[in-house]
Design a protein around this motif. Structure first.
Motif, PDB file in Angstrom:
ATOM      1  N   ILE A  57      40.237  58.070   6.540  1.00 52.28           N
ATOM      2  CA  ILE A  57      40.513  58.748   5.265  1.00 52.28           C
ATOM      3  C   ILE A  57      39.253  58.783   4.421  1.00 52.28           C
ATOM      4  N   SER A  58      38.921  59.978   3.953  1.00 59.01           N
ATOM      5  CA  SER A  58      37.771  60.147   3.070  1.00 59.01           C
ATOM      6  C   SER A  58      38.189  60.926   1.828  1.00 59.01           C
ATOM      7  N   ALA A  59      37.315  60.950   0.845  1.00 63.05           N
ATOM      8  CA  ALA A  59      37.551  61.754  -0.360  1.00 63.05           C
ATOM      9  C   ALA A  59      36.209  62.317  -0.810  1.00 63.05           C
ATOM     10  N   PRO A 106      29.966  67.063  -0.577  1.00 62.01           N
ATOM     11  CA  PRO A 106      29.820  65.604  -0.566  1.00 62.01           C
ATOM     12  C   PRO A 106      31.156  64.891  -0.419  1.00 62.01           C
ATOM     13  N   LYS A 107      31.202  63.886   0.441  1.00 63.99           N
ATOM     14  CA  LYS A 107      32.436  63.116   0.672  1.00 63.99           C
ATOM     15  C   LYS A 107      32.079  61.812   1.375  1.00 63.99           C
ATOM     16  N   GLY A 108      33.075  60.912   1.470  1.00 61.67           N
ATOM     17  CA  GLY A 108      32.849  59.686   2.220  1.00 61.67           C
ATOM     18  C   GLY A 108      34.120  58.870   2.344  1.00 61.67           C
ATOM     19  N   LYS A 109      34.024  57.807   3.129  1.00 66.79           N
ATOM     20  CA  LYS A 109      35.225  57.036   3.455  1.00 66.79           C
ATOM     21  C   LYS A 109      35.704  56.156   2.307  1.00 66.79           C
ATOM     22  N   ILE A 110      37.034  56.038   2.244  1.00 72.62           N
ATOM     23  CA  ILE A 110      37.677  55.184   1.239  1.00 72.62           C
ATOM     24  C   ILE A 110      37.404  53.723   1.575  1.00 72.62           C
ATOM     25  N   GLU A 119      26.564  58.725  -4.767  1.00 73.02           N
ATOM     26  CA  GLU A 119      25.701  58.116  -3.743  1.00 73.02           C
ATOM     27  C   GLU A 119      24.959  59.166  -2.914  1.00 73.02           C
ATOM     28  N   GLU A 120      25.645  60.254  -2.587  1.00 70.64           N
ATOM     29  CA  GLU A 120      25.031  61.239  -1.681  1.00 70.64           C
ATOM     30  C   GLU A 120      24.140  62.248  -2.390  1.00 70.64           C
ATOM     31  N   THR A 121      24.430  62.519  -3.665  1.00 66.25           N
ATOM     32  CA  THR A 121      23.697  63.604  -4.345  1.00 66.25           C
ATOM     33  C   THR A 121      22.996  63.165  -5.626  1.00 66.25           C
ATOM     34  N   GLU A 131      44.118  68.553   0.327  1.00 65.30           N
ATOM     35  CA  GLU A 131      43.548  67.774   1.427  1.00 65.30           C
ATOM     36  C   GLU A 131      43.270  68.672   2.621  1.00 65.30           C
ATOM     37  N   ILE A 132      42.337  68.233   3.476  1.00 67.11           N
ATOM     38  CA  ILE A 132      42.113  68.930   4.743  1.00 67.11           C
ATOM     39  C   ILE A 132      42.266  67.911   5.875  1.00 67.11           C
ATOM     40  N   HIS A 133      42.643  68.411   7.051  1.00 66.10           N
ATOM     41  CA  HIS A 133      42.820  67.560   8.227  1.00 66.10           C
ATOM     42  C   HIS A 133      41.955  68.124   9.345  1.00 66.10           C
ATOM     43  N   TYR A 134      41.275  67.271  10.080  1.00 64.85           N
ATOM     44  CA  TYR A 134      40.626  67.713  11.313  1.00 64.85           C
ATOM     45  C   TYR A 134      40.529  66.546  12.273  1.00 64.85           C
ATOM     46  N   THR A 135      40.254  66.859  13.533  1.00 60.27           N
ATOM     47  CA  THR A 135      40.049  65.780  14.504  1.00 60.27           C
ATOM     48  C   THR A 135      38.662  65.936  15.110  1.00 60.27           C
ATOM     49  N   TYR A 136      38.058  64.816  15.433  1.00 59.30           N
ATOM     50  CA  TYR A 136      36.782  64.868  16.167  1.00 59.30           C
ATOM     51  C   TYR A 136      36.755  63.748  17.198  1.00 59.30           C
ATOM     52  N   LYS A 137      35.828  63.868  18.157  1.00 59.67           N
ATOM     53  CA  LYS A 137      35.751  62.882  19.239  1.00 59.67           C
ATOM     54  C   LYS A 137      34.751  61.783  18.885  1.00 59.67           C
ATOM     55  N   HIS A 164      41.549  61.151  13.886  1.00 65.22           N
ATOM     56  CA  HIS A 164      42.266  62.094  13.034  1.00 65.22           C
ATOM     57  C   HIS A 164      41.839  61.825  11.603  1.00 65.22           C
ATOM     58  N   LYS A 165      41.258  62.827  10.976  1.00 66.58           N
ATOM     59  CA  LYS A 165      40.665  62.607   9.655  1.00 66.58           C
ATOM     60  C   LYS A 165      41.398  63.388   8.567  1.00 66.58           C
ATOM     61  N   ILE A 166      41.599  62.741   7.426  1.00 63.93           N
ATOM     62  CA  ILE A 166      42.130  63.415   6.232  1.00 63.93           C
ATOM     63  C   ILE A 166      41.075  63.279   5.148  1.00 63.93           C
ATOM     64  N   ARG A 183      29.474  75.231   5.927  1.00 65.08           N
ATOM     65  CA  ARG A 183      29.528  75.188   7.391  1.00 65.08           C
ATOM     66  C   ARG A 183      30.946  75.290   7.958  1.00 65.08           C
ATOM     67  N   TYR A 184      31.894  74.554   7.320  1.00 63.88           N
ATOM     68  CA  TYR A 184      33.224  74.396   7.916  1.00 63.88           C
ATOM     69  C   TYR A 184      34.268  75.272   7.227  1.00 63.88           C
ATOM     70  N   ASP A 185      35.153  75.894   8.069  1.00 62.22           N
ATOM     71  CA  ASP A 185      36.187  76.781   7.530  1.00 62.22           C
ATOM     72  C   ASP A 185      37.106  76.055   6.559  1.00 62.22           C
ATOM     73  N   ASP A 186      37.464  74.794   6.878  1.00 52.69           N
ATOM     74  CA  ASP A 186      38.390  74.085   5.980  1.00 52.69           C
ATOM     75  C   ASP A 186      37.723  73.767   4.639  1.00 52.69           C
ATOM     76  N   GLU A 187      36.412  73.513   4.645  1.00 56.75           N
ATOM     77  CA  GLU A 187      35.702  73.309   3.366  1.00 56.75           C
ATOM     78  C   GLU A 187      35.593  74.638   2.609  1.00 56.75           C
ATOM     79  N   LYS A 188      35.415  75.754   3.335  1.00 55.08           N
ATOM     80  CA  LYS A 188      35.394  77.079   2.683  1.00 55.08           C
ATOM     81  C   LYS A 188      36.698  77.299   1.922  1.00 55.08           C
TER      82      LYS A 188
HETATM   83  P1  ATP Z   1      32.253  60.728   5.876  1.00 55.01           P
HETATM   84  O1  ATP Z   1      31.332  61.700   5.158  1.00 55.01           O
HETATM   85  O2  ATP Z   1      33.697  60.971   5.518  1.00 55.01           O
HETATM   86  O3  ATP Z   1      31.827  59.311   5.786  1.00 55.01           O
HETATM   87  P2  ATP Z   1      31.157  61.078   8.566  1.00 55.01           P
HETATM   88  O4  ATP Z   1      29.838  61.587   8.103  1.00 55.01           O
HETATM   89  O5  ATP Z   1      31.217  59.733   9.219  1.00 55.01           O
HETATM   90  O6  ATP Z   1      32.235  61.169   7.404  1.00 55.01           O
HETATM   91  P3  ATP Z   1      32.317  63.583   9.432  1.00 55.01           P
HETATM   92  O7  ATP Z   1      31.555  64.316   8.371  1.00 55.01           O
HETATM   93  O8  ATP Z   1      33.813  63.586   9.327  1.00 55.01           O
HETATM   94  O9  ATP Z   1      31.821  62.091   9.597  1.00 55.01           O
HETATM   95  O10 ATP Z   1      31.875  64.176  10.814  1.00 55.01           O
HETATM   96  C1  ATP Z   1      32.461  63.706  12.038  1.00 55.01           C
HETATM   97  C2  ATP Z   1      32.574  64.905  12.976  1.00 55.01           C
HETATM   98  O11 ATP Z   1      33.491  65.854  12.431  1.00 55.01           O
HETATM   99  C3  ATP Z   1      31.267  65.652  13.201  1.00 55.01           C
HETATM  100  O12 ATP Z   1      31.231  66.062  14.539  1.00 55.01           O
HETATM  101  C4  ATP Z   1      31.369  66.860  12.284  1.00 55.01           C
HETATM  102  O13 ATP Z   1      30.669  67.940  12.826  1.00 55.01           O
HETATM  103  C5  ATP Z   1      32.866  67.117  12.249  1.00 55.01           C
HETATM  104  N1  ATP Z   1      33.281  67.641  10.919  1.00 55.01           N
HETATM  105  C6  ATP Z   1      32.825  67.226   9.713  1.00 55.01           C
HETATM  106  N2  ATP Z   1      33.427  67.885   8.713  1.00 55.01           N
HETATM  107  C7  ATP Z   1      34.315  68.720   9.297  1.00 55.01           C
HETATM  108  C8  ATP Z   1      35.249  69.668   8.798  1.00 55.01           C
HETATM  109  N3  ATP Z   1      35.372  69.880   7.480  1.00 55.01           N
HETATM  110  N4  ATP Z   1      36.013  70.362   9.675  1.00 55.01           N
HETATM  111  C9  ATP Z   1      35.889  70.148  10.999  1.00 55.01           C
HETATM  112  N5  ATP Z   1      35.013  69.266  11.560  1.00 55.01           N
HETATM  113  C10 ATP Z   1      34.237  68.568  10.715  1.00 55.01           C
END
Ligand code: ATP
Length: 142
Positions: free
Chosen positions: A5-7, A30-34, A50-52, A64-70, A80-82, A119-124
Motif C-alpha cells: 500500500i502506497s499513497a 510522487p508516492k511511497g509506501k505507508i 521526501e521525493e520532490t 485509488e489505483i490498483h496494479y500488479t507487478y512481478k 498487488h499494489k494499491i 508514463r502510466y495510464d492509471d496515473e493519467k
Molecule cells: P513506491 O513509490 O510506492 O515506494 P516502488 O518505487 O517501490 O513504489 P513502483 O513504483 O510501484 O515501486 O514500481 C514497481 C513496478 O510497478 C515497476 O515495474 C513499475 O514500472 C510498475 N509501476 C509503477 N507504477 C505503476 C502504475 N501506476 N501502473 C502500472 N505499473 C506501475
C-alpha cells in the motif's frame, strides 16, 4: 501474492501539476509506501516532500489505483499494489528532486500537457480526476 500500500499526491501550483522524472526517462507522480501507524494522508505528504522537496497541503482525496507487478527476485511472485491519491496545493515551485531514490528531475507541468507526459495510464486517469476537481474549485471561487 503479497499486498503493498502506497499513497501519493497530485500537487498543484497555479495551473501546473508536479511530475517526477525517473532515471529511465519516465515521468511519474510522487508516492511511497505507508509506514507502520501512519495515515494515508501523512504518507502522501511525507513522500511528496521526501521525493520532490515540496511542502504541500491536502485539498481532497481523489481515489485509488490498483496494479500488479512481478518481484525482481522471482518472476512467479506478484505484488498487488494499491495507491491512494490526494489533490494537494503547493505554496511554491522550489523543487529538489531526490537523486538518491533515482529521480533526476521534478517539475511543475502545465495542466494542458501533463496527462500526455505521465508514463502510466492509471496515473493519467487520476490526473484527469484532479484536473476536473481543480476546474470545479476554480468555478466555486469565481
Ligand atoms: P513506491 O513509490 O510506492 O515506494 P516502488 O518505487 O517501490 O513504489 P513502483 O513504483 O510501484 O515501486 O514500481 C514497481 C513496478 O510497478 C515497476 O515495474 C513499475 O514500472 C510498475 N509501476 C509503477 N507504477 C505503476 C502504475 N501506476 N501502473 C502500472 N505499473 C506501475
Amino acid at each position: 501474492m503479497r499486498d503493498e500500500i502506497s499513497a501519493g499526491g497530485v500537487v498543484l501550483f497555479g495551473n501546473a501539476i508536479l511530475l517526477l522524472r525517473k532515471f529511465n526517462g519516465d515521468w511519474v507522480l510522487p508516492k511511497g509506501k505507508i509506514e507502520l501507524g501512519e495515515s494515508h494522508e501523512d504518507t502522501a505528504l511525507r513522500e511528496v516532500c521526501e521525493e520532490t522537496g515540496i511542502k504541500a497541503d491536502i485539498l481532497k482525496y481523489l481515489g485509488e489505483i490498483h496494479y500488479t507487478y512481478k518481484e525482481n527476485w522471482d518472476e512467479n511472485k506478484e505484488v498487488h499494489k494499491i495507491v491512494y491519491w490526494y489533490l494537494m496545493q503547493s505554496k511554491n515551485m522550489n523543487t529538489v528532486p531526490q537523486k538518491e531514490e533515482g529521480f533526476i528531475d521534478a517539475k511543475f507541468i502545465h495542466i494542458d500537457r501533463v496527462v500526455a507526459m505521465a508514463r502510466y495510464d492509471d496515473e493519467k486517469e487520476i490526473i484527469k480526476v484532479a484536473i476536473n476537481e481543480i476546474k470545479k474549485l476554480n468555478e466555486e471561487n469565481k
